[in-house]
Design an enzyme around this catalytic site. Structure first.
Site, short mmCIF file in Angstrom:
data_model
loop_
_atom_site.label_atom_id
_atom_site.label_comp_id
_atom_site.label_asym_id
_atom_site.label_seq_id
_atom_site.Cartn_x
_atom_site.Cartn_y
_atom_site.Cartn_z
N TYR A 139 85.75 42.21 20.26
CA TYR A 139 86.19 41.87 21.62
C TYR A 139 87.56 42.51 21.91
O TYR A 139 87.75 43.17 22.93
CB TYR A 139 86.28 40.34 21.75
CG TYR A 139 86.99 39.88 23.01
CD1 TYR A 139 86.33 39.85 24.23
CD2 TYR A 139 88.33 39.46 22.97
CE1 TYR A 139 86.98 39.42 25.39
CE2 TYR A 139 88.98 39.04 24.11
CZ TYR A 139 88.30 39.02 25.32
OH TYR A 139 88.96 38.62 26.46
N GLU A 174 94.58 38.84 23.12
CA GLU A 174 93.87 39.15 21.87
C GLU A 174 94.17 40.57 21.40
O GLU A 174 94.01 40.88 20.22
CB GLU A 174 92.36 38.99 22.07
CG GLU A 174 91.86 37.56 21.99
CD GLU A 174 92.02 36.95 20.61
OE1 GLU A 174 91.45 37.47 19.65
OE2 GLU A 174 92.72 35.93 20.50
N SER A 179 93.87 41.21 27.72
CA SER A 179 93.98 39.95 26.98
C SER A 179 95.04 39.99 25.88
O SER A 179 95.23 41.01 25.22
CB SER A 179 92.61 39.65 26.34
OG SER A 179 92.73 38.67 25.36
#
Ligand code: NAP
Ligand code: F7E
Length: 337
Positions: free
Chosen positions: A153, A131, A129
């Protein structure tokens, strides 16, 4: 017939990927969790399709249960494995860090280990991801940009990224990381900001709701369409060599601009309906993401087909239909009371 395993088949990406792979003639095994209520809404249409249904098999499993994953992998003997299962909500990961990391980080390791023990040439896709770039070190972000994760996460995803690289290098597994930037669709979960906005705006338009509570409107994201992004996952596994790829549109917009687009499409002024609720702020925010997918374009021949405005429009129109159905039901209930 080639066999694939998809973890996370009941999610947004899993449902589009299953649809795509069934069309390509694969036999698709989806790992689903047991739930006290039905949660296969995104793939029910595939189950009802007499052409696709015989090649779609759902089996119970969980990324937190290594022995169950090992048995499933050994039994199915897949040719390709797509690891899309995750506790994927960044805000929730601050409330449930240990669970999130167990599933999103150790879950990947459990699956990699099960796949490697098969002693057959399996191809493995890991849902990495954007992120992971978090507090970004450079813009735009590429495959060589260092990671700076800003949530449990994202930390879990960084762990999975490196385990995937490690299994490739140490055990010779054909394993790829797709570093996907945000991608959305009418099947996006309703607690992610784009879908939260399209759901609320269309319900406001039909008088079913009067306010929308949001957090940080200044965050900027590189938003693409999920239907385009799942094709890139498959393309990565069809190459001669495994590698890692950024998948993004190369354009970034703020939450505020997404609001402009959606409410504008409905001839509404969002300022009259949106209120800020600090509960939706995160302890640490990712302010700006912007991906450079030129490696994917060059090697995979992949490029996004749906841009920001079309994405906002297609999600708004789909949710408007949903809201209209809701309104009919509500009106009917009022009349029969
Ligand atoms: P999603 O809609 O939240 O779907 C997540 C899926 O994972 C669901 O099928 C869920 O099953 C399953 N899952 C959750 N916990 C699990 C567990 N313990 N064991 C097995 N399965 C579990 O996510 P998505 O948007 O499709 O994203 C797919 C993957 O890509 C995720 O790994 C996500 O982190 C990653 N990703 C997403 C984006 C994006 O913008 N969408 C960008 C980059 C990376 P239930 O239905 O039972 O909850
Ligand atoms: O937030 C801001 C919020 O939750 C986007 C996941 O698929 O993409 C997703 O993670 C931005 C953030 O997505 C609200 O603070 C404002 O800055 O839609 P989101 P995300 O956190 O970017 C990545 C690539 C993934 O890998 C993840 O799995 O919007 N924001 N107000 C809000 N966000 C939410 N959810 N709700 C609000 O009310």
């Amino acid at each position: 017939m080639r066999k694939v395993i998809i973890t996370g088949i009941t999610g947004q990406d899993g449902s589009y990927l299953a649809e795509f792979l069934l069309k390509k003639g694969y036999e698709v095994y989806g790992i689903i969790r047991r739930s006290s209520s039905f949660h296969t809404g995104r793939i029910d249409h595939l189950y009802k399709d007499p052409h696709e249904q015989p090649r779609l098999k759902l089996v119970y499993g969980d990324l937190s249960d290594g022995s169950n994953l090992a048995s499933l992998v050994a039994e199915i003997q897949p040719d390709e494995v797509y690891n899309l299962g995750a506790q994927s909500h960044v805000r929730v990961s601050f409330d449930m860090p240990i669970y999130t990391v167990n599933v999103d980080a150790l879950g990947t390791l459990r699956l990699l280990d099960a796949v490697t023990k098969l002693h057959k040439p399996v191809r493995f896709y890991q849902a990495s991801s954007s992120e992971m770039y978090g507090k970004v070190i450079e813009t735009p972000q590429t495959e060589t940009t260092p990671f700076y994760p800003r949530s449990p996460y994202a930390c879990g995803k960084v762990y999975s990224f490196y385990q995937t690289v490690n299994y490739r290098e140490a055990y010779g597994l054909f394993a790829c990381n797709g570093i996907l930037f945000n991608h959305e669709s009418p099947r996006r979960g309703e607690t992610f900001v784009t879908r939260k906005i399209t759901r609320a705006a269309t319900r406001i338009k039909l008088g079913l709701q009067d306010k929308l509570f949001l957090g940080n409107l200044d965050a900027k994201r590189d938003w693409g369409y999920a239907g385009d992004y799942i094709e890139a996952m498959w393309m990565m596994l069809q190459q001669d060599q495994p590698d890692d790829y950024v998948i993004a549109t190369g354009q970034t917009y703020s939450v505020r601009e997404f609001l402009d687009e959606v409410f504008g499409h409905l001839d509404l002024d969002w300022q009259s309906f949106v209120e800020i609720d600090h509960r939706y702020y995160r302890p640490t925010e990712v302010d700006l993401l912007l991906g450079d997918a030129s490696k994917a374009q060059k090697i995979l021949g992949w490029e996004p087909k749906v841009g920001f405005r079309d994405l906002a429009k297609l999600m708004t129109e789909s949710d408007l239909e949903l809201a209209k159905r809701e309104k009919i039901l509500q009106d009917h209930e009022m009349q029969t009371r």
